[in-house]
Motif scaffolding. Structure first.
Motif, mmCIF file in Angstrom:
data_model
loop_
_atom_site.group_PDB
_atom_site.id
_atom_site.type_symbol
_atom_site.label_atom_id
_atom_site.label_comp_id
_atom_site.label_asym_id
_atom_site.label_seq_id
_atom_site.Cartn_x
_atom_site.Cartn_y
_atom_site.Cartn_z
ATOM 1 N N SER A 50 80.199 -70.044 61.732
ATOM 2 C CA SER A 50 79.405 -70.370 60.547
ATOM 3 C C SER A 50 80.301 -70.767 59.389
ATOM 4 C CB SER A 50 78.568 -69.147 60.123
ATOM 5 O OG SER A 50 77.649 -68.787 61.126
ATOM 6 N N LEU A 51 79.740 -71.577 58.523
ATOM 7 C CA LEU A 51 80.369 -71.941 57.261
ATOM 8 C C LEU A 51 79.271 -72.109 56.221
ATOM 9 C CD1 LEU A 51 82.987 -74.690 58.231
ATOM 10 C CD2 LEU A 51 83.509 -72.430 57.314
ATOM 11 N N ARG A 52 79.617 -71.887 54.953
ATOM 12 C CA ARG A 52 78.678 -72.161 53.872
ATOM 13 C C ARG A 52 79.325 -73.124 52.893
ATOM 14 N NH1 ARG A 52 75.575 -68.454 49.350
ATOM 15 N NH2 ARG A 52 77.647 -68.413 48.375
ATOM 16 N N LEU A 53 78.696 -74.247 52.725
ATOM 17 C CA LEU A 53 79.151 -75.229 51.758
ATOM 18 C C LEU A 53 78.436 -74.998 50.434
ATOM 19 C CD1 LEU A 53 79.085 -78.481 53.930
ATOM 20 C CD2 LEU A 53 80.876 -76.743 53.750
ATOM 21 N N SER A 54 79.147 -75.260 49.359
ATOM 22 C CA SER A 54 78.571 -75.167 48.022
ATOM 23 C C SER A 54 78.781 -76.477 47.295
ATOM 24 C CB SER A 54 79.233 -74.041 47.215
ATOM 25 O OG SER A 54 79.057 -72.797 47.836
ATOM 26 N N CYS A 55 77.845 -76.789 46.420
ATOM 27 C CA CYS A 55 77.961 -77.988 45.613
ATOM 28 C C CYS A 55 77.532 -77.641 44.197
ATOM 29 C CB CYS A 55 77.087 -79.103 46.168
ATOM 30 S SG CYS A 55 77.084 -80.608 45.166
ATOM 31 N N ALA A 56 78.481 -77.698 43.280
ATOM 32 C CA ALA A 56 78.200 -77.384 41.884
ATOM 33 C C ALA A 56 78.009 -78.673 41.101
ATOM 34 C CB ALA A 56 79.351 -76.575 41.299
ATOM 35 N N ALA A 57 76.926 -78.721 40.352
ATOM 36 C CA ALA A 57 76.610 -79.899 39.549
ATOM 37 C C ALA A 57 76.872 -79.623 38.080
ATOM 38 C CB ALA A 57 75.154 -80.298 39.756
ATOM 39 N N SER A 58 77.340 -80.623 37.400
ATOM 40 C CA SER A 58 77.487 -80.530 35.951
ATOM 41 C C SER A 58 76.889 -81.783 35.345
ATOM 42 C CB SER A 58 78.954 -80.375 35.558
ATOM 43 O OG SER A 58 79.712 -81.479 36.013
ATOM 44 N N GLY A 59 76.495 -81.671 34.103
ATOM 45 C CA GLY A 59 75.831 -82.794 33.471
ATOM 46 C C GLY A 59 74.327 -82.597 33.463
ATOM 47 N N ARG A 60 73.614 -83.678 33.223
ATOM 48 C CA ARG A 60 72.184 -83.601 33.027
ATOM 49 C C ARG A 60 71.451 -83.579 34.369
ATOM 50 N NH1 ARG A 60 68.706 -87.729 29.153
ATOM 51 N NH2 ARG A 60 67.010 -86.283 28.691
ATOM 52 N N THR A 61 70.748 -82.489 34.627
ATOM 53 C CA THR A 61 69.950 -82.379 35.840
ATOM 54 C C THR A 61 68.546 -81.937 35.462
ATOM 55 O OG1 THR A 61 70.640 -80.101 36.190
ATOM 56 C CG2 THR A 61 71.944 -81.798 37.272
ATOM 57 N N PHE A 62 67.612 -82.192 36.329
ATOM 58 C CA PHE A 62 66.233 -81.784 36.123
ATOM 59 C C PHE A 62 65.734 -81.041 37.341
ATOM 60 C CE2 PHE A 62 65.462 -83.930 32.173
ATOM 61 C CZ PHE A 62 66.324 -85.004 32.185
ATOM 62 N N SER A 63 64.930 -80.017 37.112
ATOM 63 C CA SER A 63 64.492 -79.163 38.219
ATOM 64 C C SER A 63 63.651 -79.919 39.235
ATOM 65 C CB SER A 63 63.716 -77.962 37.672
ATOM 66 O OG SER A 63 62.548 -78.390 36.986
ATOM 67 N N SER A 64 63.083 -81.036 38.859
ATOM 68 C CA SER A 64 62.245 -81.793 39.786
ATOM 69 C C SER A 64 63.057 -82.753 40.661
ATOM 70 C CB SER A 64 61.189 -82.585 39.016
ATOM 71 O OG SER A 64 61.813 -83.479 38.112
ATOM 72 N N HIS A 65 64.318 -82.896 40.357
ATOM 73 C CA HIS A 65 65.127 -83.839 41.108
ATOM 74 C C HIS A 65 65.600 -83.245 42.425
ATOM 75 C CE1 HIS A 65 66.149 -86.398 37.311
ATOM 76 N NE2 HIS A 65 64.900 -86.534 37.712
ATOM 77 N N VAL A 66 66.168 -84.109 43.222
ATOM 78 C CA VAL A 66 66.505 -83.764 44.594
ATOM 79 C C VAL A 66 68.016 -83.727 44.782
ATOM 80 C CG1 VAL A 66 66.470 -84.676 46.948
ATOM 81 C CG2 VAL A 66 64.376 -84.667 45.584
ATOM 82 N N MET A 67 68.438 -82.783 45.609
ATOM 83 C CA MET A 67 69.826 -82.701 46.046
ATOM 84 C C MET A 67 69.867 -82.851 47.557
ATOM 85 S SD MET A 67 71.831 -82.301 43.462
ATOM 86 C CE MET A 67 73.324 -81.644 44.214
ATOM 87 N N GLY A 68 70.920 -83.469 48.051
ATOM 88 C CA GLY A 68 71.029 -83.657 49.489
ATOM 89 C C GLY A 68 72.446 -83.431 49.991
ATOM 90 N N TRP A 69 72.508 -83.146 51.260
ATOM 91 C CA TRP A 69 73.794 -83.083 51.967
ATOM 92 C C TRP A 69 73.795 -84.192 53.025
ATOM 93 C CZ3 TRP A 69 77.963 -80.277 50.685
ATOM 94 C CH2 TRP A 69 77.790 -79.152 49.875
ATOM 95 N N PHE A 70 74.874 -84.927 53.061
ATOM 96 C CA PHE A 70 75.091 -85.952 54.061
ATOM 97 C C PHE A 70 76.404 -85.631 54.780
ATOM 98 C CE2 PHE A 70 72.019 -89.407 53.139
ATOM 99 C CZ PHE A 70 71.453 -88.896 51.991
ATOM 100 N N ARG A 71 76.606 -86.264 55.906
ATOM 101 C CA ARG A 71 77.870 -86.106 56.611
ATOM 102 C C ARG A 71 78.276 -87.424 57.262
ATOM 103 N NH1 ARG A 71 75.950 -82.061 61.541
ATOM 104 N NH2 ARG A 71 74.645 -83.582 62.664
ATOM 105 N N GLN A 72 79.565 -87.579 57.429
ATOM 106 C CA GLN A 72 80.088 -88.776 58.074
ATOM 107 C C GLN A 72 81.193 -88.374 59.029
ATOM 108 O OE1 GLN A 72 81.319 -91.928 55.416
ATOM 109 N NE2 GLN A 72 81.102 -93.456 57.044
ATOM 110 N N ALA A 73 80.948 -88.604 60.304
ATOM 111 C CA ALA A 73 81.935 -88.335 61.334
ATOM 112 C C ALA A 73 82.814 -89.572 61.513
ATOM 113 C CB ALA A 73 81.239 -87.976 62.637
ATOM 114 N N PRO A 74 84.009 -89.394 62.061
ATOM 115 C CA PRO A 74 84.907 -90.541 62.254
ATOM 116 C C PRO A 74 84.251 -91.631 63.087
ATOM 117 C CG PRO A 74 86.094 -88.493 62.584
ATOM 118 C CD PRO A 74 84.637 -88.118 62.442
#
Length: 123
Positions: free
Chosen positions: A16-40
């Motif tokens: 297992s692993l846990r990734l974190s993503c910290a945002a700074s700047g202007r955000t809104f609670s209605s907006h969306v966050m996503g995780w993407f990945r790219q393999a070689p």
């Protein structure tokens, strides 16, 4: 909006692993966050998405039941808990922020991107 992802590493299959993503700047609670990945040698693919409020989630079929996305709007942080990791999960993982209010699997809907964090799963 600036995004800082961390938490990648090397694990054996089943780990297992846990990734974190910290945002700074202007955000809104209605907006969306996503995780993407790219393999070689492969295109970037959607992994999971969530609204900042946490009232809607979406996953690519290959990670359903193994990965969990969550958000803490007060901390402006999104997490990706990855369990039962497989070698095919090996990729650079990116967090992304969208100014839309509906989760999309298309990278073009995400305006802001983090720098990526490498996840390596060995068999």
């Amino acid at each position: 909006v600036q995004l800082q992802a961390c938490g990648g590493g090397s694990v054996q299959a089943g780990g297992s692993l846990r990734l974190s993503c910290a945002a700074s700047g202007r955000t809104f609670s209605s907006h969306v966050m996503g995780w993407f990945r790219q393999a070689p040698g492969k295109e970037r693919e959607f992994v999971a998405g969530i609204t900042w409020r946490g009232d809607s989630e979406n996953y690519v079929d290959s990670v359903k039941g193994r990965f969990t996305i969550s958000s803490e709007y007060a901390k402006k942080t999104v997490y990706l808990q990855m369990n039962s990791l497989k070698p095919e999960d090996t990729a650079v993982y990116y967090c992304a922020a969208s100014t839309f209010t509906r989760i999309s699997v298309h990278s073009t809907y995400y305006r802001y991107w983090g720098q990526g964090t490498l996840v390596t799963v060995s068999s």
